[in-house]
Design a protein around this motif. Sequence first.
Motif, mmCIF file in Angstrom:
data_model
loop_
_atom_site.group_PDB
_atom_site.id
_atom_site.type_symbol
_atom_site.label_atom_id
_atom_site.label_comp_id
_atom_site.label_asym_id
_atom_site.label_seq_id
_atom_site.Cartn_x
_atom_site.Cartn_y
_atom_site.Cartn_z
ATOM 1 N N GLY A 193 0.784 -1.237 0.000
ATOM 2 C CA GLY A 193 0.000 0.000 0.000
ATOM 3 C C GLY A 193 0.813 1.284 0.000
ATOM 4 O O GLY A 193 0.336 2.327 0.454
ATOM 5 N N HIS A 194 2.043 1.237 -0.535
ATOM 6 C CA HIS A 194 2.902 2.417 -0.550
ATOM 7 C C HIS A 194 3.246 2.792 -1.991
ATOM 8 O O HIS A 194 3.270 1.945 -2.875
ATOM 9 C CB HIS A 194 4.195 2.160 0.225
ATOM 10 N N ALA A 195 3.530 4.069 -2.186
ATOM 11 C CA ALA A 195 3.936 4.572 -3.493
ATOM 12 C C ALA A 195 5.439 4.820 -3.501
ATOM 13 O O ALA A 195 6.064 4.955 -2.446
ATOM 14 C CB ALA A 195 3.193 5.872 -3.801
ATOM 15 N N THR A 196 5.993 4.906 -4.686
ATOM 16 C CA THR A 196 7.413 5.208 -4.831
ATOM 17 C C THR A 196 7.764 6.514 -4.125
ATOM 18 O O THR A 196 8.815 6.631 -3.499
ATOM 19 C CB THR A 196 7.783 5.297 -6.327
ATOM 20 N N SER A 197 6.885 7.472 -4.191
ATOM 21 C CA SER A 197 7.142 8.786 -3.588
ATOM 22 C C SER A 197 7.201 8.735 -2.063
ATOM 23 O O SER A 197 7.664 9.688 -1.437
ATOM 24 C CB SER A 197 6.085 9.789 -4.034
ATOM 25 N N ASP A 198 6.750 7.634 -1.463
ATOM 26 C CA ASP A 198 6.821 7.471 -0.003
ATOM 27 C C ASP A 198 8.213 7.060 0.469
ATOM 28 O O ASP A 198 8.516 7.141 1.652
ATOM 29 C CB ASP A 198 5.819 6.406 0.474
ATOM 30 N N VAL A 199 9.064 6.606 -0.438
ATOM 31 C CA VAL A 199 10.392 6.111 -0.080
ATOM 32 C C VAL A 199 11.317 7.285 0.217
ATOM 33 O O VAL A 199 11.400 8.241 -0.558
ATOM 34 C CB VAL A 199 10.977 5.240 -1.207
ATOM 35 N N VAL A 200 12.009 7.203 1.355
ATOM 36 C CA VAL A 200 12.955 8.257 1.734
ATOM 37 C C VAL A 200 14.403 7.787 1.637
ATOM 38 O O VAL A 200 15.314 8.613 1.560
ATOM 39 C CB VAL A 200 12.679 8.798 3.154
ATOM 40 N N ALA A 201 14.636 6.475 1.645
ATOM 41 C CA ALA A 201 16.000 5.955 1.559
ATOM 42 C C ALA A 201 15.961 4.467 1.237
ATOM 43 O O ALA A 201 14.968 3.793 1.491
ATOM 44 C CB ALA A 201 16.746 6.185 2.866
ATOM 45 N N VAL A 202 17.068 3.986 0.684
ATOM 46 C CA VAL A 202 17.277 2.550 0.501
ATOM 47 C C VAL A 202 18.673 2.226 1.003
ATOM 48 O O VAL A 202 19.576 3.062 0.974
ATOM 49 C CB VAL A 202 17.122 2.077 -0.964
#
Length: 167
Positions: free
Chosen positions: A142-151
Amino acid sequence: MKKTIIATTIATLLAATSLPALAQDAGVQVDTGAGVTVDTPAVDAAVGADANANANANAGGMSDNTYGSVVSSIQGSADVDLSTVTDESKVTIVLLSSLQGDAATEAAALDEALSANADGMTTLHTNIDGNATIKAKLEAEGHATSDVVAVKSNADGSVIVYVDDRA
């Protein structure tokens, strides 16, 4: 000669019986695949029956679930090579709401790091959009790419994806 053999035998026995205690003090986990495990929290090393060895030590014992780990991962996230992440790769999603630490004080440092790396976030999101495995895992939860802050990419090929779920 007999005394030398006895002394050597005793020394060998003592060394063998004190070895697990030394391993525990050193913070080592050894798993021979035969159900024998010695585990302590400092450093984990696992050895399987097929003689593969994997050691994982976080700098300073830092967990992947802390604000410090996320903040330290933000700057280099745009440079992480995601092309090696496939369906066989272990992809772990860590939500910011689940991080250990004091959100009231540490979230400010996180937000500061995100602001300072705004250009890197654009590159990171483009890289994630180009990786079907990570994108599918995000969407499934249930998450979008834009929700990612780091990998964060680990030596074993696994990837940790930090997702901002703060409203």
